[in-house]
Write a protein that holds these residues in place. Structure first.
Motif, PDB file in Angstrom:
ATOM      1  N   THR A  42      45.212  80.432  89.864  1.00 28.30           N
ATOM      2  CA  THR A  42      45.996  80.776  89.689  1.00 28.30           C
ATOM      3  C   THR A  42      47.584  80.619  88.967  1.00 28.30           C
ATOM      4  O   THR A  42      47.891  79.089  88.303  1.00 28.30           O
ATOM      5  N   PHE A  43      47.583  81.293  88.225  1.00 34.04           N
ATOM      6  CA  PHE A  43      48.518  81.763  86.860  1.00 34.04           C
ATOM      7  C   PHE A  43      49.870  80.437  86.217  1.00 34.04           C
ATOM      8  O   PHE A  43      50.188  80.114  85.926  1.00 34.04           O
ATOM      9  N   SER A  44      50.594  80.704  87.643  1.00 36.03           N
ATOM     10  CA  SER A  44      51.605  80.543  88.163  1.00 36.03           C
ATOM     11  C   SER A  44      51.471  78.687  87.639  1.00 36.03           C
ATOM     12  O   SER A  44      52.426  78.252  86.905  1.00 36.03           O
ATOM     13  N   GLY A  45      50.625  77.943  87.902  1.00 38.21           N
ATOM     14  CA  GLY A  45      49.744  76.557  87.775  1.00 38.21           C
ATOM     15  C   GLY A  45      49.608  76.000  86.713  1.00 38.21           C
ATOM     16  O   GLY A  45      49.383  74.949  86.272  1.00 38.21           O
ATOM     17  N   TYR A  46      49.111  76.768  85.479  1.00 38.59           N
ATOM     18  CA  TYR A  46      48.694  76.411  84.356  1.00 38.59           C
ATOM     19  C   TYR A  46      50.142  76.678  83.415  1.00 38.59           C
ATOM     20  O   TYR A  46      50.712  77.656  83.468  1.00 38.59           O
ATOM     21  N   ALA A  47      49.520  75.086  82.466  1.00 34.63           N
ATOM     22  CA  ALA A  47      50.329  75.972  81.123  1.00 34.63           C
ATOM     23  C   ALA A  47      49.345  77.094  80.545  1.00 34.63           C
ATOM     24  O   ALA A  47      48.061  77.201  80.007  1.00 34.63           O
ATOM     25  N   MET A  48      50.398  77.275  79.244  1.00 38.94           N
ATOM     26  CA  MET A  48      49.422  78.278  78.468  1.00 38.94           C
ATOM     27  C   MET A  48      50.245  78.196  76.740  1.00 38.94           C
ATOM     28  O   MET A  48      50.668  78.229  77.121  1.00 38.94           O
ATOM     29  N   GLY A  49      48.685  78.423  76.226  1.00 42.00           N
ATOM     30  CA  GLY A  49      48.739  78.768  75.149  1.00 42.00           C
ATOM     31  C   GLY A  49      49.006  79.406  74.444  1.00 42.00           C
ATOM     32  O   GLY A  49      47.147  80.387  74.643  1.00 42.00           O
ATOM     33  N   TRP A  50      48.837  79.249  72.648  1.00 41.12           N
ATOM     34  CA  TRP A  50      48.706  80.449  71.739  1.00 41.12           C
ATOM     35  C   TRP A  50      47.791  79.449  70.498  1.00 41.12           C
ATOM     36  O   TRP A  50      48.693  78.359  70.134  1.00 41.12           O
ATOM     37  N   PHE A  51      46.840  79.838  70.330  1.00 38.66           N
ATOM     38  CA  PHE A  51      46.184  79.700  69.068  1.00 38.66           C
ATOM     39  C   PHE A  51      45.648  80.185  67.983  1.00 38.66           C
ATOM     40  O   PHE A  51      45.234  81.501  68.165  1.00 38.66           O
ATOM     41  N   ARG A  52      45.273  79.789  66.833  1.00 38.50           N
ATOM     42  CA  ARG A  52      44.974  81.498  65.541  1.00 38.50           C
ATOM     43  C   ARG A  52      43.670  80.206  65.331  1.00 38.50           C
ATOM     44  O   ARG A  52      44.164  79.365  64.371  1.00 38.50           O
ATOM     45  N   GLN A  53      43.381  80.999  64.039  1.00 35.20           N
ATOM     46  CA  GLN A  53      41.664  80.290  63.398  1.00 35.20           C
ATOM     47  C   GLN A  53      42.141  80.963  61.980  1.00 35.20           C
ATOM     48  O   GLN A  53      41.739  82.978  62.655  1.00 35.20           O
ATOM     49  N   ALA A  54      42.180  81.226  60.782  1.00 39.57           N
ATOM     50  CA  ALA A  54      41.921  81.842  59.983  1.00 39.57           C
ATOM     51  C   ALA A  54      40.250  81.678  59.294  1.00 39.57           C
ATOM     52  O   ALA A  54      40.126  80.508  59.408  1.00 39.57           O
ATOM     53  N   PRO A  55      39.955  82.749  58.079  1.00 37.75           N
ATOM     54  CA  PRO A  55      38.256  82.175  57.773  1.00 37.75           C
ATOM     55  C   PRO A  55      38.449  80.943  57.339  1.00 37.75           C
ATOM     56  O   PRO A  55      39.977  80.988  56.685  1.00 37.75           O
ATOM     57  N   GLY A  56      38.063  80.065  57.051  1.00 40.43           N
ATOM     58  CA  GLY A  56      37.305  78.573  56.884  1.00 40.43           C
ATOM     59  C   GLY A  56      38.068  77.584  57.288  1.00 40.43           C
ATOM     60  O   GLY A  56      37.735  76.792  56.697  1.00 40.43           O
ATOM     61  N   LYS A  57      38.809  77.941  58.021  1.00 40.40           N
ATOM     62  CA  LYS A  57      40.648  76.552  58.387  1.00 40.40           C
ATOM     63  C   LYS A  57      40.077  76.577  59.905  1.00 40.40           C
ATOM     64  O   LYS A  57      39.758  77.297  60.903  1.00 40.40           O
ATOM     65  N   GLU A  58      40.531  75.212  60.649  1.00 43.52           N
ATOM     66  CA  GLU A  58      40.438  75.183  61.566  1.00 43.52           C
ATOM     67  C   GLU A  58      41.658  75.820  62.751  1.00 43.52           C
ATOM     68  O   GLU A  58      42.048  76.307  62.122  1.00 43.52           O
ATOM     69  N   ARG A  59      40.998  75.383  64.127  1.00 41.49           N
ATOM     70  CA  ARG A  59      42.009  76.071  64.270  1.00 41.49           C
ATOM     71  C   ARG A  59      43.069  75.766  65.264  1.00 41.49           C
ATOM     72  O   ARG A  59      42.679  74.335  64.820  1.00 41.49           O
ATOM     73  N   GLU A  60      44.493  76.123  65.443  1.00 37.14           N
ATOM     74  CA  GLU A  60      45.803  75.143  64.731  1.00 37.14           C
ATOM     75  C   GLU A  60      46.435  75.868  65.875  1.00 37.14           C
ATOM     76  O   GLU A  60      46.749  76.968  65.835  1.00 37.14           O
TER      77      GLU A  60
END
Length: 121
Positions: free
Chosen positions: A28-46
């Motif tokens: 139920t999409f409307s009930g969820y918070a959505m986020g974007w994250f990124r991960q570069a080589p050798g780095k942690e997901r941010e």
């Protein structure tokens, strides 16, 4: 079965723009918070950006003022408009959904498979 499918990544020059999309199914999409994250080589997901089910938005310090997150509940889609792109924005970008609370790099219910964004100098 829940699926999050990202699209819109690619190769762009410094200063260019891209818009990422993430289509969700099986929840139920409307009930969820959505986020974007990124991960570069050798780095942690941010953390990049998040949007609550009610529309409140949050941004990481490195993208504030350049990126805009939005959602279309009728289309089960969350977007990330990226402007003034820099080489340091190069990464795999992931969308995520979280039913309770704002998405974080580790505490999400569902993840997409990611889409590559490459910014050339």
């Amino acid at each position: 079965q829940v699926q999050l499918v990202e699209s819109g990544g690619g190769l762009v020059q410094t200063g260019g723009s891209l818009r990422l999309s993430c289509v969700a199914s099986g929840l139920t999409f409307s009930g969820y918070a959505m986020g974007w994250f990124r991960q570069a080589p050798g780095k942690e997901r941010e953390f990049v950006a998040a949007i609550r089910s009610g529309g409140g938005t949050y941004y990481g310090d490195l993208v504030k003022g350049r990126f805009t997150i939005s959602r279309d509940n009728a289309k089960n889609t969350v977007y990330l408009q990226m402007r003034s792109l820099k080489p340091e924005d190069t990464a795999v970008y992931y969308c995520a959904a979280r039913g309770a609370g704002v998405p974080t790099p580790r505490e999400n219910d569902y993840w997409g498979q990611g889409t590559q964004v490459t910014v050339s100098s």
